[in-house]
Design a protein around this motif. Structure first.
Motif, PDB file in Angstrom:
ATOM      1  N   GLU A  59       0.778  -1.234   0.000  1.00 38.71           N
ATOM      2  CA  GLU A  59       0.000   0.000   0.000  1.00 38.71           C
ATOM      3  C   GLU A  59       0.813   1.289   0.000  1.00 38.71           C
ATOM      4  O   GLU A  59       0.227   2.379   0.088  1.00 38.71           O
ATOM      5  CB  GLU A  59      -0.945   0.009   1.218  1.00 38.71           C
ATOM      6  CG  GLU A  59      -0.264   0.239   2.564  1.00 38.71           C
ATOM      7  CD  GLU A  59       0.313  -1.000   3.210  1.00 38.71           C
ATOM      8  OE1 GLU A  59       0.728  -0.927   4.380  1.00 38.71           O
ATOM      9  OE2 GLU A  59       0.346  -2.052   2.544  1.00 38.71           O
ATOM     10  N   SER A  61       2.678   4.615  -1.207  1.00 40.86           N
ATOM     11  CA  SER A  61       2.231   5.534  -2.253  1.00 40.86           C
ATOM     12  C   SER A  61       2.913   5.295  -3.590  1.00 40.86           C
ATOM     13  O   SER A  61       2.281   5.424  -4.646  1.00 40.86           O
ATOM     14  CB  SER A  61       2.470   6.978  -1.802  1.00 40.86           C
ATOM     15  OG  SER A  61       2.149   7.887  -2.827  1.00 40.86           O
ATOM     16  N   TRP A  85      -5.709  -4.516   1.242  1.00 36.05           N
ATOM     17  CA  TRP A  85      -6.975  -3.801   0.982  1.00 36.05           C
ATOM     18  C   TRP A  85      -7.316  -2.878   2.151  1.00 36.05           C
ATOM     19  O   TRP A  85      -7.676  -1.714   1.959  1.00 36.05           O
ATOM     20  CB  TRP A  85      -8.115  -4.786   0.760  1.00 36.05           C
ATOM     21  CG  TRP A  85      -8.257  -5.261  -0.647  1.00 36.05           C
ATOM     22  CD1 TRP A  85      -8.068  -6.527  -1.110  1.00 36.05           C
ATOM     23  CD2 TRP A  85      -8.636  -4.474  -1.784  1.00 36.05           C
ATOM     24  NE1 TRP A  85      -8.290  -6.582  -2.469  1.00 36.05           N
ATOM     25  CE2 TRP A  85      -8.648  -5.337  -2.908  1.00 36.05           C
ATOM     26  CE3 TRP A  85      -8.960  -3.136  -1.959  1.00 36.05           C
ATOM     27  CZ2 TRP A  85      -8.970  -4.892  -4.187  1.00 36.05           C
ATOM     28  CZ3 TRP A  85      -9.287  -2.681  -3.236  1.00 36.05           C
ATOM     29  CH2 TRP A  85      -9.288  -3.564  -4.324  1.00 36.05           C
ATOM     30  N   GLY A  86      -7.191  -3.384   3.367  1.00 34.24           N
ATOM     31  CA  GLY A  86      -7.517  -2.578   4.536  1.00 34.24           C
ATOM     32  C   GLY A  86      -6.624  -1.357   4.668  1.00 34.24           C
ATOM     33  O   GLY A  86      -7.075  -0.266   5.045  1.00 34.24           O
ATOM     34  N   GLU A  89      -7.348   1.184   1.380  1.00 32.36           N
ATOM     35  CA  GLU A  89      -8.707   1.550   0.978  1.00 32.36           C
ATOM     36  C   GLU A  89      -8.958   3.053   1.033  1.00 32.36           C
ATOM     37  O   GLU A  89      -9.539   3.646   0.114  1.00 32.36           O
ATOM     38  CB  GLU A  89      -9.731   0.802   1.833  1.00 32.36           C
ATOM     39  CG  GLU A  89     -10.737   0.075   0.988  1.00 32.36           C
ATOM     40  CD  GLU A  89     -11.401  -1.078   1.706  1.00 32.36           C
ATOM     41  OE1 GLU A  89     -12.248  -1.714   1.063  1.00 32.36           O
ATOM     42  OE2 GLU A  89     -11.095  -1.328   2.892  1.00 32.36           O
ATOM     43  N   ARG A  90      -8.509   3.708   2.087  1.00 27.52           N
ATOM     44  CA  ARG A  90      -8.786   5.147   2.219  1.00 27.52           C
ATOM     45  C   ARG A  90      -7.967   5.980   1.241  1.00 27.52           C
ATOM     46  O   ARG A  90      -8.285   7.144   0.999  1.00 27.52           O
ATOM     47  CB  ARG A  90      -8.529   5.603   3.651  1.00 27.52           C
ATOM     48  CG  ARG A  90      -7.083   5.510   4.124  1.00 27.52           C
ATOM     49  CD  ARG A  90      -7.006   5.785   5.616  1.00 27.52           C
ATOM     50  NE  ARG A  90      -5.636   5.676   6.111  1.00 27.52           N
ATOM     51  CZ  ARG A  90      -4.805   6.692   6.225  1.00 27.52           C
ATOM     52  NH1 ARG A  90      -5.200   7.914   5.865  1.00 27.52           N
ATOM     53  NH2 ARG A  90      -3.587   6.526   6.704  1.00 27.52           N
ATOM     54  N   HIS A  91      -6.925   5.380   0.669  1.00 28.59           N
ATOM     55  CA  HIS A  91      -6.078   6.106  -0.278  1.00 28.59           C
ATOM     56  C   HIS A  91      -6.550   5.938  -1.723  1.00 28.59           C
ATOM     57  O   HIS A  91      -6.334   6.826  -2.544  1.00 28.59           O
ATOM     58  CB  HIS A  91      -4.631   5.636  -0.170  1.00 28.59           C
ATOM     59  CG  HIS A  91      -4.039   5.804   1.193  1.00 28.59           C
ATOM     60  ND1 HIS A  91      -3.738   7.037   1.718  1.00 28.59           N
ATOM     61  CD2 HIS A  91      -3.711   4.884   2.148  1.00 28.59           C
ATOM     62  CE1 HIS A  91      -3.228   6.884   2.937  1.00 28.59           C
ATOM     63  NE2 HIS A  91      -3.211   5.592   3.215  1.00 28.59           N
ATOM     64  N   GLY A  93      -9.772   5.116  -2.696  1.00 28.86           N
ATOM     65  CA  GLY A  93     -11.179   5.424  -2.935  1.00 28.86           C
ATOM     66  C   GLY A  93     -11.993   4.170  -3.210  1.00 28.86           C
ATOM     67  O   GLY A  93     -11.529   3.043  -3.041  1.00 28.86           O
ATOM     68  N   LYS A  94     -13.202   4.377  -3.640  1.00 23.98           N
ATOM     69  CA  LYS A  94     -14.147   3.264  -3.798  1.00 23.98           C
ATOM     70  C   LYS A  94     -13.806   2.406  -5.018  1.00 23.98           C
ATOM     71  O   LYS A  94     -13.658   2.913  -6.130  1.00 23.98           O
ATOM     72  CB  LYS A  94     -15.571   3.796  -3.925  1.00 23.98           C
ATOM     73  CG  LYS A  94     -16.620   2.690  -3.989  1.00 23.98           C
ATOM     74  CD  LYS A  94     -18.006   3.275  -3.950  1.00 23.98           C
ATOM     75  CE  LYS A  94     -19.071   2.184  -4.073  1.00 23.98           C
ATOM     76  NZ  LYS A  94     -18.965   1.182  -3.009  1.00 23.98           N
ATOM     77  N   ARG A 100     -13.227  -5.799  -6.762  1.00 18.34           N
ATOM     78  CA  ARG A 100     -12.335  -5.928  -5.606  1.00 18.34           C
ATOM     79  C   ARG A 100     -12.095  -7.405  -5.322  1.00 18.34           C
ATOM     80  O   ARG A 100     -12.992  -8.096  -4.858  1.00 18.34           O
ATOM     81  CB  ARG A 100     -12.972  -5.247  -4.400  1.00 18.34           C
ATOM     82  CG  ARG A 100     -12.154  -5.229  -3.142  1.00 18.34           C
ATOM     83  CD  ARG A 100     -13.006  -4.631  -2.028  1.00 18.34           C
ATOM     84  NE  ARG A 100     -12.293  -4.449  -0.781  1.00 18.34           N
ATOM     85  CZ  ARG A 100     -12.093  -5.413   0.125  1.00 18.34           C
ATOM     86  NH1 ARG A 100     -12.554  -6.638  -0.101  1.00 18.34           N
ATOM     87  NH2 ARG A 100     -11.445  -5.139   1.234  1.00 18.34           N
TER      88      ARG A 100
END
Length: 268
Positions: A59, A61, A85-86, A89-91, A93-94, A100
């Motif tokens: 995850e 950047s 994934w956890g 996820e906030r980086h 977006g949906k 997924r």
């Protein structure tokens, strides 16, 4: 057509690799902006709609910067383990539920006739992985952000036809560099990055008669140079009695700002 690949970009400013077999095409990581990813892809004659899936190593950047927007734009399935994934996820977006895909560490999936196998690596991320790609006896391995070369990693990537291997930093350049000591300590740790010497030492155990080429990857812009990395790795191999004539030595560069040429895994 066998497996072919191009390393679109490699380094702390962003990472992405494309692998295809003439039928299916996948990307590993999307650590640059959508605009930059598409520019690099066009340099190799590829457009986003040609991709079938996107695989994530971890995850940070420089591996996921453009992932969410890129996957949504091109309607891609995204493969990553549950912990990644956890963490991302906030980086990113949906991502639509049907796009997924949870791929457990150590699991292998088929994308057409290409097998994608994940394996655990040592890095300061939630649950980082590397990947190998095999088809009809051909094998490509991606191994960066390693921290150290564990026996588990060696088991997965040995006997690869082509290996993309981290050679992140020159230790003395890093020690003398401008980074604060806590960052230097992290890079030098077992959850950081492989040095040039460590990459060479790993290759002493990984090179076999099957190995055709090794790409040195994920070089630091601040604490390494490609010529230095290649010279150091070759020196380590020569010190261990593994000498290659310069024009036969299977080392190849990767770049932070441009893609490598398309390479066919089975090509000698």
């Amino acid at each position: 057509m066998g497996l072919q690949f191009t390393v679109l970009a490699s380094g702390s400013t962003g990472n992405a690799t494309i692998i295809h077999n003439g039928d299916k095409m996948i990307m590993v990581d999307a650590g640059l902006s959508v605009k930059k990813l598409e520019e690099l892809m066009l340099e190799r004659g590829v457009r986003g709609h040609q991709l079938d899936a996107l695989f994530v190593t971890h995850e940070h950047s420089d591996h996921i910067k453009g992932l969410g927007a890129f996957a949504r734009k091109h309607d891609l399935q995204v493969f990553a383990n549950e912990a990644t994934w956890g963490a991302m996820e906030r980086h990113v977006g949906k991502i639509a539920p049907e796009k997924r895909v949870v791929m457990q560490t150590g699991e292998a999936v088929l994308i057409g006739s290409m097998e994608v196998q994940s394996y655990p690596i040592s890095h300061d991320a939630a649950e980082p992985v590397g990947y190998t790609f095999t088809e009809y006896g051909e094998k490509l391995a991606l191994a960066t952000d390693l921290g150290y070369m564990s026996d588990k990693v060696k088991k997965h990537i040995i006997d690869s036809d082509v290996l993309v291997l981290e050679s992140n930093h020159d230790t003395e350049m890093l020690r003398m560099g401008r980074y604060p000591w806590n960052i230097k300590r992290r890079i030098l740790s077992d959850v950081g990055h492989l040095s040039n010497v460590a990459a060479g030492e790993a290759l002493c155990e990984l090179l076999t008669d099957r190995t055709k080429r090794v790409y040195l990857a994920h070089l630091s812009l601040d604490h390494n140079m490609m010529d230095l990395a290649m010279m150091t790795v070759q020196s380590v191999l020569e010190d261990r009695g593994l000498f290659f004539k310069k024009d036969e030595f299977p080392l190849r560069p990767t770049y932070h700002d441009r893609p490598t040429p398309w390479d066919e895994v089975k090509r000698k």
